[in-house]
Design a protein around this motif. Structure first.
Motif, short mmCIF file in Angstrom:
data_model
loop_
_atom_site.label_atom_id
_atom_site.label_comp_id
_atom_site.label_asym_id
_atom_site.label_seq_id
_atom_site.Cartn_x
_atom_site.Cartn_y
_atom_site.Cartn_z
N ALA A 50 15.09 -3.29 -1.10
CA ALA A 50 13.67 -3.63 -1.19
C ALA A 50 12.92 -2.37 -1.58
O ALA A 50 13.22 -1.28 -1.09
N ASP A 51 11.97 -2.52 -2.47
CA ASP A 51 11.16 -1.38 -2.88
C ASP A 51 9.80 -1.91 -3.28
O ASP A 51 9.69 -2.72 -4.20
N TYR A 52 8.78 -1.48 -2.56
CA TYR A 52 7.42 -1.86 -2.95
C TYR A 52 6.42 -0.80 -2.56
O TYR A 52 6.66 -0.01 -1.65
N GLU A 53 5.34 -0.79 -3.31
CA GLU A 53 4.22 0.10 -3.04
C GLU A 53 2.93 -0.68 -3.20
O GLU A 53 2.74 -1.37 -4.19
N VAL A 54 2.07 -0.55 -2.20
CA VAL A 54 0.75 -1.15 -2.26
C VAL A 54 -0.21 -0.06 -2.73
O VAL A 54 -0.16 1.07 -2.23
N ASP A 55 -1.06 -0.39 -3.68
CA ASP A 55 -2.05 0.54 -4.19
C ASP A 55 -2.94 1.01 -3.04
O ASP A 55 -3.55 0.20 -2.35
N GLU A 56 -3.03 2.32 -2.85
CA GLU A 56 -3.79 2.85 -1.72
C GLU A 56 -5.27 2.46 -1.77
O GLU A 56 -5.92 2.35 -0.73
N GLN A 57 -5.82 2.23 -2.94
CA GLN A 57 -7.22 1.82 -3.05
C GLN A 57 -7.44 0.43 -2.45
O GLN A 57 -8.55 0.09 -2.05
N TRP A 58 -6.39 -0.37 -2.38
CA TRP A 58 -6.51 -1.73 -1.84
C TRP A 58 -6.38 -1.76 -0.32
O TRP A 58 -6.71 -2.76 0.31
N LEU A 59 -5.85 -0.70 0.28
CA LEU A 59 -5.58 -0.73 1.72
C LEU A 59 -6.80 -1.11 2.54
O LEU A 59 -6.72 -1.97 3.42
N ASP A 60 -7.93 -0.50 2.25
CA ASP A 60 -9.14 -0.80 3.02
C ASP A 60 -9.61 -2.23 2.78
O ASP A 60 -10.11 -2.89 3.68
N ARG A 61 -9.41 -2.74 1.57
CA ARG A 61 -9.80 -4.12 1.26
C ARG A 61 -8.91 -5.14 1.96
O ARG A 61 -9.34 -6.25 2.26
N LEU A 62 -7.65 -4.77 2.18
CA LEU A 62 -6.71 -5.69 2.81
C LEU A 62 -6.99 -5.84 4.31
O LEU A 62 -6.57 -6.80 4.92
N GLY A 63 -7.69 -4.89 4.87
CA GLY A 63 -8.06 -5.00 6.28
C GLY A 63 -6.95 -4.52 7.19
O GLY A 63 -5.95 -3.97 6.76
N GLY A 64 -7.15 -4.71 8.46
CA GLY A 64 -6.21 -4.25 9.46
C GLY A 64 -6.94 -3.43 10.50
O GLY A 64 -8.16 -3.27 10.46
N ASN A 65 -6.18 -2.91 11.43
CA ASN A 65 -6.75 -2.11 12.51
C ASN A 65 -6.04 -0.77 12.59
O ASN A 65 -4.84 -0.69 12.31
N PRO A 66 -6.75 0.28 13.01
CA PRO A 66 -6.10 1.58 13.18
C PRO A 66 -4.92 1.49 14.14
O PRO A 66 -4.95 0.71 15.10
#
Length: 181
Positions: A99-115
């Motif tokens: 498995a190999d994937y990378e999520v664009d770091e600019q999208w991280l904040d848009r994808l949401g989540g919690n610290p």
């Protein structure tokens, strides 16, 4: 090698793993168990589930039968608006061989989540590799490029995992898993 596109209508009409397919025995994960060969649609769904990507987000989907170190696999590639994904799924039992994937770091904040803390980041990794233990995971905080991240690795059951987790969202944005035999 022939590539083909899987349409959304095909994804919506997936069969249950093993329906109408021959059964075989496998010790791929170190445990003898009965498995049925999987089809390309099931392999694609395994990849989507592992990547935590909704099927509606995937496009430019390519699936090909191939081999990796003598293991017949489905080589799966797909894209989303936030990252590119490559998987090898064992035809015999649906195990993820690579498995190999990378999520664009600019999208991280848009994808949401919690610290998340380091311990919580370890638990996120355990959700992807539930048979491992917290002691198997090597993880550290990195800040060298201005954006903090947890970087780590895990060796478990003939697999080498390397990952990066965003501490602000708890999202794994870089994941690499590779069978080491």
């Amino acid at each position: 090698m022939k590539w083909f596109i899987i349409g959304v209508t095909v994804l919506l009409s997936l069969n249950v793993i093993g329906c109408g397919q021959s059964e075989s025995r496998s010790s791929f994960d170190g445990v003898n168990a009965e498995f049925s060969d999987i089809d390309d649609k099931t392999a694609f769904m395994i990849a989507l589930d592992d990547a935590d990507v909704p099927h509606d987000d995937a496009y430019n989907i390519k699936v090909e039968q191939d081999g990796d170190n003598g293991i017949p696999v489905y080589d799966i590639e797909f894209e989303t608006n936030y990252g590119d994904y490559d998987y090898e799924i064992a035809i015999e039992n649906g195990a993820i061989v690579k498995a190999d994937y990378e999520v664009d770091e600019q999208w991280l904040d848009r994808l949401g989540g919690n610290p998340v803390s380091v311990e919580e980041a370890k638990n996120i990794v355990l959700e992807k590799v539930p048979q491992a233990s917290l002691d198997d995971i090597d993880i550290r905080r990195e800040n060298a490029d201005g954006r903090g991240r947890y970087e780590g690795r895990l060796f478990f059951n003939d697999m080498k995992y390397e990952f990066e987790i965003d501490p602000a969202t708890g999202i794994i944005f870089d994941w690499n898993a590779d069978l080491r035999r």
